[in-house]
Design an enzyme around this catalytic site. Structure first.
Site, PDB file in Angstrom:
ATOM      1  N   ALA A 183      -6.877  -4.770  -1.621  1.00 32.41           N
ATOM      2  CA  ALA A 183      -6.590  -5.381  -2.915  1.00 32.41           C
ATOM      3  C   ALA A 183      -7.438  -6.632  -3.128  1.00 32.41           C
ATOM      4  O   ALA A 183      -7.973  -6.863  -4.225  1.00 32.41           O
ATOM      5  CB  ALA A 183      -5.106  -5.711  -3.014  1.00 32.41           C
ATOM      6  N   GLY A 210       0.785  -1.232   0.000  1.00 31.59           N
ATOM      7  CA  GLY A 210       0.000   0.000   0.000  1.00 31.59           C
ATOM      8  C   GLY A 210       0.810   1.272   0.000  1.00 31.59           C
ATOM      9  O   GLY A 210       0.279   2.338   0.334  1.00 31.59           O
ATOM     10  N   GLU A 253      -3.955  -3.448   5.900  1.00 30.84           N
ATOM     11  CA  GLU A 253      -5.159  -3.025   5.170  1.00 30.84           C
ATOM     12  C   GLU A 253      -4.965  -3.082   3.662  1.00 30.84           C
ATOM     13  O   GLU A 253      -5.916  -3.322   2.909  1.00 30.84           O
ATOM     14  CB  GLU A 253      -5.579  -1.617   5.612  1.00 30.84           C
ATOM     15  CG  GLU A 253      -4.801  -0.460   5.004  1.00 30.84           C
ATOM     16  CD  GLU A 253      -3.345  -0.389   5.442  1.00 30.84           C
ATOM     17  OE1 GLU A 253      -2.515   0.131   4.663  1.00 30.84           O
ATOM     18  OE2 GLU A 253      -3.046  -0.823   6.566  1.00 30.84           O
ATOM     19  N   ASP A 254      -3.724  -2.891   3.192  1.00 29.16           N
ATOM     20  CA  ASP A 254      -3.480  -2.884   1.748  1.00 29.16           C
ATOM     21  C   ASP A 254      -3.802  -4.239   1.120  1.00 29.16           C
ATOM     22  O   ASP A 254      -4.396  -4.310   0.040  1.00 29.16           O
ATOM     23  CB  ASP A 254      -2.042  -2.465   1.441  1.00 29.16           C
ATOM     24  CG  ASP A 254      -1.009  -3.193   2.284  1.00 29.16           C
ATOM     25  OD1 ASP A 254      -1.373  -4.054   3.117  1.00 29.16           O
ATOM     26  OD2 ASP A 254       0.195  -2.898   2.129  1.00 29.16           O
ATOM     27  N   TYR A 255      -3.428  -5.320   1.795  1.00 31.85           N
ATOM     28  CA  TYR A 255      -3.707  -6.662   1.285  1.00 31.85           C
ATOM     29  C   TYR A 255      -5.208  -6.891   1.148  1.00 31.85           C
ATOM     30  O   TYR A 255      -5.688  -7.411   0.130  1.00 31.85           O
ATOM     31  CB  TYR A 255      -3.088  -7.718   2.202  1.00 31.85           C
ATOM     32  CG  TYR A 255      -3.535  -9.138   1.889  1.00 31.85           C
ATOM     33  CD1 TYR A 255      -2.925  -9.858   0.865  1.00 31.85           C
ATOM     34  CD2 TYR A 255      -4.566  -9.738   2.595  1.00 31.85           C
ATOM     35  CE1 TYR A 255      -3.343 -11.157   0.560  1.00 31.85           C
ATOM     36  CE2 TYR A 255      -4.989 -11.026   2.302  1.00 31.85           C
ATOM     37  CZ  TYR A 255      -4.370 -11.731   1.288  1.00 31.85           C
ATOM     38  OH  TYR A 255      -4.799 -12.999   0.999  1.00 31.85           O
TER      39      TYR A 255
END
Length: 394
Positions: free
Chosen positions: A241, A211, A236-238
């Site tokens: 996505a 992220g 949170e980025d995972y």
């Protein structure tokens, strides 16, 4: 066939398969870098004036020597329509003064400062970004970390990759040229081991995104519940996505790297960061337990033993030759990611490469030993599946 002999044959087969997989990853990442990164596109996917508006969400906490120069690169972007949403959690944070200075210096740039955040979960980055996300006026949101430095055409590059069926555009993480051995160590890692896994995963259809710099469709995030839906996770980025991919959207990688340029760095900080990332992967993806066998020294031992068992080759000679080939492939990979001359000598590279490879197993074991992580100002206990709970001091 005796159980021991059967086990040895199984290990030999595993070693040979490992050899094929790892060198396929080497080749995929080297070729991809040479063909895709740092390339000026001859065709323009969208006319410049018709590029979609973008809301840049910038999470800020604290200052370092490079913060103001990094932030200023976003105020000088060459892009027809975008806004900068600066998000700071605490009123007393020195980043507030940095933001106000830039807002005063660039009054014609559409930029706003949000102070205070909004507590919606355990993720401090999401809490910080919530007011900015709710105030975003464009349907493309670009979440970009505070330590990232950009070129004037970086956003144009990202937006040009956001074609009809693409829901997320991400940049390959890399590190800017800086002084000192710690900087060289970071650059070697983000130019060798990291892109090998990151690129080969994306090329083979595995959604692998960090992220640090991500351009996303806001309406798709809203369908998943908005930023608040990801506040229960540290990574949170995972999960953002994953939510975008689960809705049938494709990913694309920018031709420019996500250039990290933090002014605060050390070997200890690098090691702590790698341990934290490994802990997150272990809790989200159980297959992470196999990561150590993808590192040079352990992989070379396993493959060397397999070569000895199957072909009767000298194990140590094979081990040394395999490590040398890996070293050369990594140097080729690094020069491709750099996109220009390196800021350090081949000797510096050799020393940093050897130390980084030697740290790999120790980092993994440290991550297994303690399931808690420290991030920003909090401590968190990770749960299987990627959720976490904050550890409060009593």
């Amino acid at each position: 066939m005796a159980p021991l002999e059967l086990a040895m044959q199984g290990l030999a087969v595993f070693g040979l398969v490992l050899f094929l997989v790892l060198w396929l990853m080497h080749l995929m990442s080297i070729i991809y870098v040479r063909l895709h990164l740092h390339k000026k596109r001859s065709e323009v996917k969208q006319p410049f004036a018709q590029l979609a508006g973008v809301s840049l969400l910038k999470p800020l906490k604290g200052v370092d020597p490079n913060l103001i120069s990094n932030l200023e690169t976003f105020f000088t972007l060459d892009y027809p329509k975008y806004e900068i949403l600066l998000c700071v959690q605490d009123q007393d944070d020195p980043a507030v003064d940095v933001c106000k200075k830039l807002l005063g210096k660039y009054p014609n740039v559409d930029a706003r400062l949000f102070i205070g955040g909004k507590k919606v979960g355990i993720n401090p980055k999401i809490n910080n970004l919530m007011p900015g996300y709710e105030g975003a006026k464009y349907q493309l949101v670009w979440i970009c970390d505070s330590g990232i430095r950009v070129k004037p055409d970086t956003l144009t590059d990202l937006a040009n990759q956001m074609t009809e069926k693409v829901g997320l555009v991400h940049g390959l993480p890399y590190v800017a040229d800086r002084q000192g051995f710690a900087a060289t160590l970071e650059q070697v890692y983000f130019g060798t081991s990291h892109p090998r896994s990151y690129i080969s995963a994306n090329v083979t259809g595995i959604k692998c995104v960090t992220g640090m710099s991500c351009l996303m469709r806001k309406d798709v995030l809203d369908q998943a519940g908005g930023l608040i839906a990801f506040a229960q996770y540290i990574a949170e980025d995972y999960f953002m996505a994953k939510a975008i991919a689960d809705r049938g959207w494709k990913f694309s990688m920018a031709t420019q790297v996500a250039l990290q340029n933090s002014g605060s760095y050390s070997i200890g900080q690098f090691q702590s960061r790698m341990i934290r990332w490994t802990k997150l992967r272990i809790n989200m993806l159980p297959g992470t337990v196999l990561e150590p066998v993808s590192e040079c020294f352990l992989a070379s031992l396993i493959i060397g033993w397999a070569a000895h068992h199957v072909f009767r080759w000298d194990m140590m000679v094979f081990f040394m030759c395999h490590c040398l080939a890996w070293f050369i492939a990594d140097y080729i990979q690094l020069t491709g990611v750099q996109g220009g001359p390196l800021n350090f000598s081949k000797l510096d590279f050799a020393v940093a490469w050897f130390i980084r490879e030697s740290m790999a197993v120790q980092i993994f074991l440290s991550a297994l030993w303690d399931p808690t992580i420290s991030w920003r100002t909090g401590r968190y206990r990770l749960r299987c599946g990627g959720t976490a709970e904050e550890i409060l001091d009593v």
